[in-house]
Design a protein around this motif. Structure first.
Motif, PDB file in Angstrom:
ATOM      1  N   PRO A 121      21.709   0.472 -15.576  1.00 44.71           N
ATOM      2  CA  PRO A 121      21.119   1.802 -15.373  1.00 44.71           C
ATOM      3  C   PRO A 121      20.035   2.017 -16.431  1.00 44.71           C
ATOM      4  CG  PRO A 121      23.295   1.993 -16.379  1.00 44.71           C
ATOM      5  CD  PRO A 121      23.055   0.539 -16.141  1.00 44.71           C
ATOM      6  N   LYS A 133      17.474   4.097 -17.345  1.00 44.26           N
ATOM      7  CA  LYS A 133      17.196   5.282 -18.150  1.00 44.26           C
ATOM      8  C   LYS A 133      18.292   5.475 -19.217  1.00 44.26           C
ATOM      9  CE  LYS A 133      16.496  10.248 -17.673  1.00 44.26           C
ATOM     10  NZ  LYS A 133      17.063  11.354 -16.884  1.00 44.26           N
ATOM     11  N   TRP A 134      19.521   5.370 -18.752  1.00 44.41           N
ATOM     12  CA  TRP A 134      20.661   5.539 -19.650  1.00 44.41           C
ATOM     13  C   TRP A 134      20.654   4.472 -20.745  1.00 44.41           C
ATOM     14  CZ3 TRP A 134      24.672   2.141 -20.682  1.00 44.41           C
ATOM     15  CH2 TRP A 134      25.768   2.659 -21.369  1.00 44.41           C
ATOM     16  N   ARG A 148      17.974   5.093 -23.366  1.00 43.02           N
ATOM     17  CA  ARG A 148      18.342   6.206 -24.235  1.00 43.02           C
ATOM     18  C   ARG A 148      19.436   5.778 -25.220  1.00 43.02           C
ATOM     19  NH1 ARG A 148      16.757  10.534 -26.876  1.00 43.02           N
ATOM     20  NH2 ARG A 148      18.042  12.394 -26.703  1.00 43.02           N
ATOM     21  N   LYS A 149      20.370   5.000 -24.715  1.00 41.26           N
ATOM     22  CA  LYS A 149      21.463   4.493 -25.553  1.00 41.26           C
ATOM     23  C   LYS A 149      20.891   3.646 -26.688  1.00 41.26           C
ATOM     24  CE  LYS A 149      26.153   3.695 -25.375  1.00 41.26           C
ATOM     25  NZ  LYS A 149      27.125   4.788 -25.262  1.00 41.26           N
TER      26      LYS A 149
END
Lengths: 314, 121, 202
Positions: A57, A59-60, A63-64
Motif C-alpha cells: 500500500p 501511500k501508507w 508515510r510509515k
C-alpha cells in the motif's frame, strides 16, 4: 574468522532483512527474502521496492517510512492488524490455509552522522503464531456460542434467553420503548412422545423451532424455555403486532405436518402473550404474566392465543 | 560592578544547570526564583540586568512573566530557556519581547553566542 | 517511606528529564503532524501494584489501550501504556496516510502509539546516555475489563511501580491521549542510580 561468520549471519537467519535508501530503492536483502520472494539478487537490487512488491500500500508505506526518517524512530507493523505486508511464501503451505506468510515487520532507521540515510526492514515469519491464534479465536467463539444455544434445537438456551430479556427489559424501560413477550407450549407433547418415542418428539421440537425462526424478524430473540416450551422476545412491538406474530406462529404450526418414519405428525401450540407495562418492575414480572396467559390458553381448549392481564393476580 | 542575574525555573536541577553554565563575570551576583510570582516580586523591587526564564512553571508561567514585564514596562533582557521547543512557542516568546530562546538541555555554545551578541561577554 | 521513594532532589531531577524529553518529543511530533502539541506538566507518582489498577481506572475514561515494552542499558525497562479517549478516526487516518478503503482503526492507534512512545523515550534515554529498544506495540483491548485483567496479571511480580503520566493534546487533530509509563521496582532503583549520578555532577 569471526568477521566472516558475522558477514554470513544475515543469510542464515530465519528473518528477512531488507535495506532501502530514502528513495525506496532496495540496497540489500538477505537469503531469506530471496528464497521466499522467489526472485534473484539481480532482479531486485537497485530497484524500487514498489516495483518488486507491487502489492505494497504505497501511500501508507511512504508515510510509515517518513516517520522513521523524520523521527529517527523504529516502528512496527504486526500481523494482527495487517496479516502481511509483502506477498511471500511461507514454510507451512500444506498444514495451514494461509496463502502468504503472516508477518511482523520492524522498520529501523540507520543513521549516518546523525541523519537517517537508510531504512532496515526486518520481516519475521509468524504464520505459525497466526495460524494457532486464529484457531484459538475460532474455538473460543464456538465455545461462547455453544454456551448460548440449546444443543437440540439450536435456539437460544434458557440462560442466554433470560439474559437477553433482562437487557431488552432495561433498554425498553430506559428509552420508554415497547416490548412484547410470546410464550408457547406444544400441546399434548407427552402423548406425542408416548406415541412416536423420544426421537419423534425431538424431531417435532427441531422442526417447530425451524418453522418459528422463519416467521421472526431480525432482532426478535427466540429461545427454548423448557422441555416443550418456547419463548420469543419482540422488541419495539405493541400488542396488535405481538398478537399477529403469535397467531401466525399458531396457524403455521397447525398446518405444518411433520414427517416421521413415513407418518405425518400434526401438532398445535398454545400461546400466551404479554406486553410490558408500568406495573412490570422486573423482567420476571412479564414472564409470569405471559405464563399465566399461556395456561389460560391451555385450559380453554389449546391451539389458541391468550393475552395476559395488565397485572398478575396475586 | 558585577552583573545582577535572576534565574527563574521551578526545577532545582535546572536552576543549577543554568548557574553552572554561566561565565564567571555573570555568576557572582545571582538570585534564584522557583516560579513566575517569585521572579516578578524580585523584578518589581530590584534592578536586575538579565533574566533567565523557564516557561512551564506553576503559579505564573514564563509567558505570564513576559506579559507582566511588558504591561508594567519593566525593561530588561530576558533569555527564555525552555523544554517546549516548538516553533510556535518560540514565536510567541519572541513576540512578547524575549531576547533569546534557548532549548533545554542548554548548549554552552549557544548561550555564549547570545550573551556575546547582547554585550554580556 | 519505603526504599523506593524518591527524595525531593531525585524527584525534581526526574521531572526535569521528563519535561525536556517531552518538550523535544512534542516538537518532533508537531513537525511530523504539522500541528501544535500542548504540553502539560507531567505527573510522577509511585503506586503500589495492587493500587495501580485503581489509580489507572480513576484516571481513565479511555476506550482503548496500547501497550509497548521498552528496555535500555543499566536495567532500565518498563511498559508504556497509551490510553485513548474516543477519537475522530477519519482525521487520524488522514494524518497517518491511510487510504479511504483501508481504514483499520486499530492499526492507526498502534501506529500513533508507537510514534508517541518512541519519540519520548528516545529523547529521555539520550539525556541519560542510554539507548532504548522497543517491543512491538500491542492493542491490549478496546474494553476496560480486559485491560483491568491485564494490569492485574502484570502486577503480580511487582510491589511498586513508578507511574509517569503525560497528556498529549494536539490542536487541529482531535485526539487526546495519556501516556503512562509503568516502571517496575527493580528498574526504579536502576533509574535512581542514574539520577544520583546526574545529581552528583551538580
Amino acid at each position: 574468522m569471526l568477521d566472516n561468520l558475522f558477514a554470513d549471519l544475515p543469510n542464515r537467519l530465519n528473518t528477512g532483512i531488507l535495506i532501502l535508501d530514502k528513495n525506496f530503492n532496495i540496497l540489500m536483502w538477505n537469503r531469506f527474502l530471496e528464497v521466499h520472494a522467489n526472485k534473484s539478487d539481480k532482479q531486485v537490487i537497485g530497484k524500487s521496492i514498489f516495483t518488486i512488491f507491487p502489492e505494497l500500500p504505497r501511500k501508507w508505506f511512504e508515510r510509515k517510512l517518513s516517520s522513521v526518517i523524520q523521527l529517527k524512530n523504529q516502528t512496527f507493523c504486526g500481523w494482527e492488524q495487517r496479516h502481511h505486508l509483502f506477498e511471500l511464501s511461507h514454510s507451512r503451505p500444506i498444514t495451514t490455509d494461509s496463502d502468504f506468510m503472516a508477518q511482523n515487520c520492524t522498520f529501523l532507521p540507520i543513521e549516518v552522522e546523525g541523519e537517517v540515510e537508510r531504512i532496515c526492514i526486518l520481516i519475521e515469519d509468524v504464520t505459525d503464531v497466526c495460524h494457532y491464534q486464529t484457531q484459538l479465536n475460532k474455538a473460543l467463539n464456538e465455545l461462547a456460542l455453544s454456551n448460548r444455544i440449546d444443543g437440540l434445537t439450536q435456539a437460544f438456551n434458557r440462560k442466554h434467553w433470560e439474559e437477553c430479556l433482562a437487557s431488552e427489559f432495561s433498554r425498553a424501560t430506559r428509552y420508554k420503548q415497547e416490548l412484547a413477550l410470546v410464550m408457547l407450549d406444544l400441546d399434548q407433547f407427552k402423548l406425542l412422545n408416548d406415541t412416536y418415542g423420544h426421537q419423534g418428539g425431538d424431531k417435532v421440537l427441531i422442526e417447530t423451532t425451524e418453522v418459528i425462526n422463519e416467521l421472526l424478524r431480525m432482532g426478535d430473540l427466540f429461545g427454548r424455555y423448557g422441555g416443550e416450551e418456547f419463548a420469543v422476545i419482540l422488541p419495539n412491538t405493541e400488542l396488535t403486532g405481538a398478537y399477529d406474530v403469535a397467531e401466525r406462529i399458531r396457524k403455521t404450526i397447525e398446518n405444518n405436518a411433520i414427517e416421521y418414519q413415513g407418518k405425518n405428525i400434526n401438532v398445535t401450540v398454545s400461546i400466551g402473550i404479554a406486553v410490558m407495562n408500568e406495573y412490570d418492575t422486573r423482567y420476571e414480572d412479564i414472564i409470569s404474566r405471559a405464563d399465566i396467559a399461556l395456561y389460560k390458553a391451555k385450559n380453554s381448549g389449546r391451539n389458541q392465543v391468550c393475552v395476559a392481564k395488565e397485572r398478575s393476580v396475586s | 560592578m558585577s552583573t545582577r542575574v535572576l534565574i527563574c525555573d521551578d526545577s532545582n536541577l535546572a536552576r543549577k544547570q543554568v548557574l553552572r553554565s554561566l561565565p564567571e563575570n555573570l555568576s557572582t551576583d545571582v538570585q534564584l526564583a522557583k516560579d513566575g510570582q517569585e521572579a516578578l516580586d524580585i523584578l518589581r523591587n530590584q534592578h536586575i540586568d538579565i533574566l533567565f526564564l523557564d516557561l512551564t512553571m506553576p503559579i505564573i508561567d514564563g509567558l505570564g512573566v513576559l506579559q507582566a514585564l511588558k504591561d508594567e514596562e519593566i525593561n530588561l533582557p530576558v533569555f527564555v530557556i525552555s523544554a517546549d521547543v516548538q516553533p510556535e512557542m518560540q514565536n510567541r516568546v519572541l513576540a512578547l519581547g524575549a531576547k533569546a530562546f534557548l532549548r533545554k538541555p542548554m548548549q554552552l555554545d549557544t548561550l555564549n553566542e547570545h550573551l556575546k551578541s547582547h554585550g554580556f561577554l | 517511606m519505603n526504599a523506593f521513594d524518591l527524595t525531593e532532589d531525585q524527584h525534581d531531577c526526574l521531572q526535569e528529564l521528563i519535561n525536556v524529553a517531552m518538550g523535544q518529543a512534542s516538537d518532533q511530533l508537531a513537525r511530523y503532524l504539522d500541528t501544535f502539541v500542548y504540553l502539560k506538566v507531567p505527573s510522577i507518582e509511585q503506586v503500589r501494584s495492587e493500587l495501580l489498577f485503581d489509580s489507572l481506572n480513576h484516571d481513565l475514561k479511555a476506550t482503548s489501550i496500547v501497550s509497548q515494552g521498552f528496555f535500555g542499558y543499566e536495567g532500565i525497562r518498563g511498559e508504556a501504556l497509551l490510553m485513548y479517549q474516543p477519537l475522530d478516526s477519519s482525521r487520524l487516518a488522514d494524518l497517518l496516510g491511510y487510504e479511504a478503503d483501508e481504514l483499520s482503526f486499530d492499526e492507526q492507534m498502534i501506529d500513533l502509539s508507537s510514534i508517541l512512545t518512541t519519540t519520548f523515550l528516545n529523547v529521555f534515554a539520550s539525556q541519560i546516555d542510554n539507548q532504548m529498544s522497543y517491543s512491538a506495540p500491542r492493542l491490549l483491548s478496546t474494553n476496560l475489563n480486559t485491560i483491568n485483567q491485564h494490569i492485574q496479571q502484570q502486577s503480580f511480580n511487582w510491589d511498586y511501580a513508578l507511574k509517569v503520566r503525560i497528556s498529549y493534546q494536539v490542536t487541529d487533530y482531535s485526539f487526546n491521549c495519556d501516556m503512562v509509563l509503568l516502571i517496575p521496582e527493580e528498574a526504579i532503583s536502576n533509574i535512581k542510580a542514574v539520577i544520583d549520578r546526574i545529581l552528583a555532577d551538580f
